[in-house]
Motif scaffolding. Structure first.
Motif, PDB file in Angstrom:
ATOM      1  N   VAL A  97       0.857  -1.190   0.000  1.00  0.00           N
ATOM      2  CA  VAL A  97       0.000   0.000   0.000  1.00  0.00           C
ATOM      3  C   VAL A  97       0.889   1.235   0.000  1.00  0.00           C
ATOM      4  N   TYR A  98       0.442   2.261  -0.748  1.00  0.00           N
ATOM      5  CA  TYR A  98       1.208   3.504  -0.871  1.00  0.00           C
ATOM      6  C   TYR A  98       0.316   4.694  -0.511  1.00  0.00           C
ATOM      7  N   ALA A  99       0.890   5.659   0.221  1.00  0.00           N
ATOM      8  CA  ALA A  99       0.153   6.863   0.607  1.00  0.00           C
ATOM      9  C   ALA A  99       1.008   8.084   0.312  1.00  0.00           C
ATOM     10  N   THR A 100       0.421   9.080  -0.340  1.00  0.00           N
ATOM     11  CA  THR A 100       1.155  10.299  -0.660  1.00  0.00           C
ATOM     12  C   THR A 100       1.031  11.316   0.472  1.00  0.00           C
ATOM     13  N   ASN A 101       2.115  12.062   0.698  1.00  0.00           N
ATOM     14  CA  ASN A 101       2.121  13.198   1.625  1.00  0.00           C
ATOM     15  C   ASN A 101       2.501  14.436   0.836  1.00  0.00           C
ATOM     16  N   LEU A 102       1.502  15.229   0.492  1.00  0.00           N
ATOM     17  CA  LEU A 102       1.745  16.395  -0.363  1.00  0.00           C
ATOM     18  C   LEU A 102       2.695  17.383   0.297  1.00  0.00           C
ATOM     19  N   GLY A 103       2.439  17.719   1.579  1.00  0.00           N
ATOM     20  CA  GLY A 103       3.241  18.730   2.257  1.00  0.00           C
ATOM     21  C   GLY A 103       4.644  18.291   2.600  1.00  0.00           C
ATOM     22  N   SER A 104       4.861  16.981   2.742  1.00  0.00           N
ATOM     23  CA  SER A 104       6.189  16.454   3.097  1.00  0.00           C
ATOM     24  C   SER A 104       6.950  15.920   1.890  1.00  0.00           C
ATOM     25  N   SER A 105       6.357  16.018   0.709  1.00  0.00           N
ATOM     26  CA  SER A 105       7.007  15.572  -0.537  1.00  0.00           C
ATOM     27  C   SER A 105       7.534  14.144  -0.425  1.00  0.00           C
ATOM     28  N   GLN A 106       6.643  13.209  -0.070  1.00  0.00           N
ATOM     29  CA  GLN A 106       7.071  11.827   0.082  1.00  0.00           C
ATOM     30  C   GLN A 106       5.907  10.875  -0.187  1.00  0.00           C
ATOM     31  N   ILE A 107       6.284   9.632  -0.450  1.00  0.00           N
ATOM     32  CA  ILE A 107       5.303   8.560  -0.581  1.00  0.00           C
ATOM     33  C   ILE A 107       5.637   7.513   0.468  1.00  0.00           C
ATOM     34  N   LEU A 108       4.685   7.190   1.315  1.00  0.00           N
ATOM     35  CA  LEU A 108       4.872   6.181   2.346  1.00  0.00           C
ATOM     36  C   LEU A 108       4.645   4.804   1.743  1.00  0.00           C
ATOM     37  N   GLU A 109       5.441   3.834   2.173  1.00  0.00           N
ATOM     38  CA  GLU A 109       5.387   2.471   1.648  1.00  0.00           C
ATOM     39  C   GLU A 109       5.047   1.511   2.790  1.00  0.00           C
ATOM     40  N   TYR A 110       4.025   0.664   2.550  1.00  0.00           N
ATOM     41  CA  TYR A 110       3.592  -0.287   3.569  1.00  0.00           C
ATOM     42  C   TYR A 110       3.454  -1.678   2.962  1.00  0.00           C
TER      43      TYR A 110
ATOM     44  N   GLY B 152      -5.973  -7.020   7.786  1.00  0.00           N
ATOM     45  CA  GLY B 152      -6.177  -5.629   7.389  1.00  0.00           C
ATOM     46  C   GLY B 152      -5.151  -4.688   7.989  1.00  0.00           C
ATOM     47  N   THR B 153      -3.965  -5.201   8.316  1.00  0.00           N
ATOM     48  CA  THR B 153      -2.951  -4.402   9.000  1.00  0.00           C
ATOM     49  C   THR B 153      -1.890  -3.877   8.035  1.00  0.00           C
ATOM     50  N   LEU B 154      -1.588  -2.589   8.175  1.00  0.00           N
ATOM     51  CA  LEU B 154      -0.491  -1.961   7.439  1.00  0.00           C
ATOM     52  C   LEU B 154       0.756  -1.953   8.314  1.00  0.00           C
ATOM     53  N   THR B 155       1.902  -2.298   7.720  1.00  0.00           N
ATOM     54  CA  THR B 155       3.183  -2.278   8.420  1.00  0.00           C
ATOM     55  C   THR B 155       4.180  -1.512   7.567  1.00  0.00           C
ATOM     56  N   PRO B 156       4.926  -0.551   8.147  1.00  0.00           N
ATOM     57  CA  PRO B 156       5.908   0.188   7.350  1.00  0.00           C
ATOM     58  C   PRO B 156       6.865  -0.756   6.634  1.00  0.00           C
ATOM     59  N   ASN B 157       7.081  -0.506   5.369  1.00  0.00           N
ATOM     60  CA  ASN B 157       8.010  -1.307   4.581  1.00  0.00           C
ATOM     61  C   ASN B 157       9.442  -0.892   4.912  1.00  0.00           C
ATOM     62  N   ASP B 158      10.397  -1.511   4.291  1.00  0.00           N
ATOM     63  CA  ASP B 158      11.802  -1.179   4.494  1.00  0.00           C
ATOM     64  C   ASP B 158      12.423  -0.856   3.144  1.00  0.00           C
ATOM     65  N   PRO B 159      12.611   0.437   2.813  1.00  0.00           N
ATOM     66  CA  PRO B 159      12.393   1.608   3.671  1.00  0.00           C
ATOM     67  C   PRO B 159      10.917   1.971   3.765  1.00  0.00           C
ATOM     68  N   PRO B 160      10.541   2.796   4.772  1.00  0.00           N
ATOM     69  CA  PRO B 160       9.135   3.140   4.971  1.00  0.00           C
ATOM     70  C   PRO B 160       8.617   4.252   4.069  1.00  0.00           C
ATOM     71  N   MET B 161       9.509   4.905   3.325  1.00  0.00           N
ATOM     72  CA  MET B 161       9.074   6.005   2.465  1.00  0.00           C
ATOM     73  C   MET B 161      10.094   6.250   1.372  1.00  0.00           C
ATOM     74  N   ILE B 162       9.659   6.981   0.366  1.00  0.00           N
ATOM     75  CA  ILE B 162      10.575   7.472  -0.661  1.00  0.00           C
ATOM     76  C   ILE B 162      10.287   8.953  -0.866  1.00  0.00           C
ATOM     77  N   LYS B 163      11.308   9.743  -0.859  1.00  0.00           N
ATOM     78  CA  LYS B 163      11.155  11.181  -1.058  1.00  0.00           C
ATOM     79  C   LYS B 163      11.016  11.473  -2.554  1.00  0.00           C
ATOM     80  N   VAL B 164      10.203  12.470  -2.862  1.00  0.00           N
ATOM     81  CA  VAL B 164      10.082  12.934  -4.245  1.00  0.00           C
ATOM     82  C   VAL B 164      10.713  14.318  -4.324  1.00  0.00           C
ATOM     83  N   LYS B 165      10.831  14.823  -5.521  1.00  0.00           N
ATOM     84  CA  LYS B 165      11.468  16.121  -5.697  1.00  0.00           C
ATOM     85  C   LYS B 165      10.730  17.194  -4.892  1.00  0.00           C
ATOM     86  N   PRO B 166      11.456  18.114  -4.274  1.00  0.00           N
ATOM     87  CA  PRO B 166      10.807  19.156  -3.474  1.00  0.00           C
ATOM     88  C   PRO B 166       9.915  20.053  -4.328  1.00  0.00           C
TER      89      PRO B 166
END
Length: 421
Positions: free
Chosen positions: A201-214, A221-235
């Motif tokens: 599962v992926y969730a976008t964070n507009l204000g933090s310029s990142q995509i969370l990875e689970y 029905g449980t989400l667990t942070p992946n490794d790594p838990p996020m990827i940064k996108v261009k500012p």
């Protein structure tokens, strides 16, 4: 003509109680047998033809009207893309994001006014009418909603609350319980989607310029942070909505603040994202400045159409919104609200890379677009328009041709299209 056919081969429609009707192999009902005896076979032939003719699928379009607090329904003529209004269904002020259950029996609509909730509607397969069946509380004002592939869990994301949530869906398809998991995120969570394997599962964070990875456990029905838990996108990009390729190899996200689309490769085993490409959708001569994050919409608001930028200097800025991909993976469309355009991009078959093609004018402030399951038509909703637009998609070039504009309620923002047998 029918009698002539029967004379050619009278055995073709021979009937025996409890046996199949030859050659169709459809079991004949008692009343058909009686009709056969009375009419010498004509009624039976007609009944057999009706029994073996597949029912035509029906396609319905739903648009949430935030200011009016209703959902507009339409039937879509798949021969020409014309929409016929079905009527309005009461939902609640600030009804906005919607999603359809995987089995196509239910529509889930999020209401962003108090009490914050998700409403489950049953979809009548014959008429497309919506019937409210259940409501469930939500932990915040949620800007996005989707389901997992099993239809047992509902994912939501809160822009103002900086969180995502998982809510259970009962075996009967109704969402009735509060969220089973609430996860704090970076700033401005704007969308949440499972990949096509339903393992990630992926969730976008507009204000933090990142995509969370689970990683996702479809049993609990449980989400667990992946490794790594996020990827940064261009500012200064502001990742907003997500599209995933039909082959599940690539994820694309539209930047609300830049109008650029970032392409990521999805690791099929780990679900981790790797950035591959970055493509613009805003013409160089648009006159638009880079955008800035908008204020969160209050639950006491009466419309979602006028969210502002703090300290805005008045210059026109990029304000991208939605991204959709055709079912065959050949084309991507993205909307920009300041200039009210839909961008078209072609997709390279081997690499998934995008090439900008052109922009099309559309309804004022287009927040939501959707493509029908066959990939023939695109429907666009504008928050500051009193119409929605239906377009034909050229299967070779992806170019849009306007079919017609159809009346809609105030602050039309989210579109869902479902085809039922």
């Amino acid at each position: 003509m029918i009698d002539d056919f029967l004379r050619v081969d009278p055995r073709a429609f021979r009937h025996r109680p409890g046996r199949a009707c030859l050659p169709t192999r459809k079991i004949c009902k008692e009343f058909i047998l009686k009709a056969y005896l009375k009419t010498g076979g004509v009624a039976c032939l007609a009944a057999c033809l009706l029994a073996t003719t597949p029912a035509l699928a029906k396609t319905f379009v739903y648009v949430s009207d935030a200011e009016d607090g209703v959902i507009d329904g339409y039937s879509m003529n798949m021969a020409n893309g014309v929409l016929t209004p079905l009527g309005k269904t009461k939902a609640g002020t600030l009804v906005m994001p919607m999603t359809v259950s995987p089995n196509k029996r239910f529509l889930y609509a999020v209401v962003r006014s108090q009490p914050l909730r998700v409403v489950t509607y049953a979809i009548d397969p014959a008429s497309g009418a919506l019937t409210e069946k259940a409501t469930a509380p939500l932990p915040d004002s949620m800007a996005y909603v989707s389901t997992d592939a099993t239809g047992r869990f509902l994912f939501t994301a809160s822009y103002g609350g900086d969180k995502i949530a998982v809510s259970p869906i009962e075996a009967n398809g109704l969402a009735t319980s509060e969220a089973s998991q609430v996860i704090p995120t970076g700033k401005n969570a704007h969308s949440i989607r499972a990949d096509r394997s339903n393992h990630f599962v992926y969730a976008t964070n507009l204000g933090s310029s990142q995509i969370l990875e689970y990683t996702f456990d479809a049993g609990s029905g449980t989400l667990t942070p992946n490794d790594p838990p996020m990827i940064k996108v261009k500012p200064d990009n502001g990742p907003r909505h997500i599209a995933i390729s039909p082959d599940n190899r690539y994820l694309y996200t539209i930047g609300e603040l830049s109008g650029n689309i970032t392409q990521f490769a999805i690791d099929p085993k780990k679900g981790v994202l790797t950035e591959l490409d970055y493509v613009g959708t805003i013409p160089a001569d648009s006159g638009l400045m880079p955008g800035a994050a908008r204020e969160a919409m209050a639950a006491t608001a009466t419309s979602g159409a006028n969210t502002a930028i703090a300290g805005d200097d008045g210059r026109p800025k990029v304000w991208a919104a939605d991204i959709q991909m055709t079912p065959n993976g050949k084309f991507v469309y993205a909307t920009e609200r300041t200039k009210s355009h839909i961008a078209l991009l072609s997709v390279a078959s081997k690499t998934g890379k995008l090439t900008y093609v052109t922009n099309f004018p559309t309804e004022a402030q287009p927040r939501g677009i959707r493509i029908d399951p066959e990939g023939k038509y695109l429907v666009a909703a504008g928050q500051k328009s009193d119409h929605i637009a239906s377009y034909k998609i050229d299967p070779k070039t992806g170019k849009l041709s306007l079919i017609g504009r159809f009346p809609v309620g105030h602050d039309a923002n989210w579109v869902e299209i479902v085809t039922l047998p």
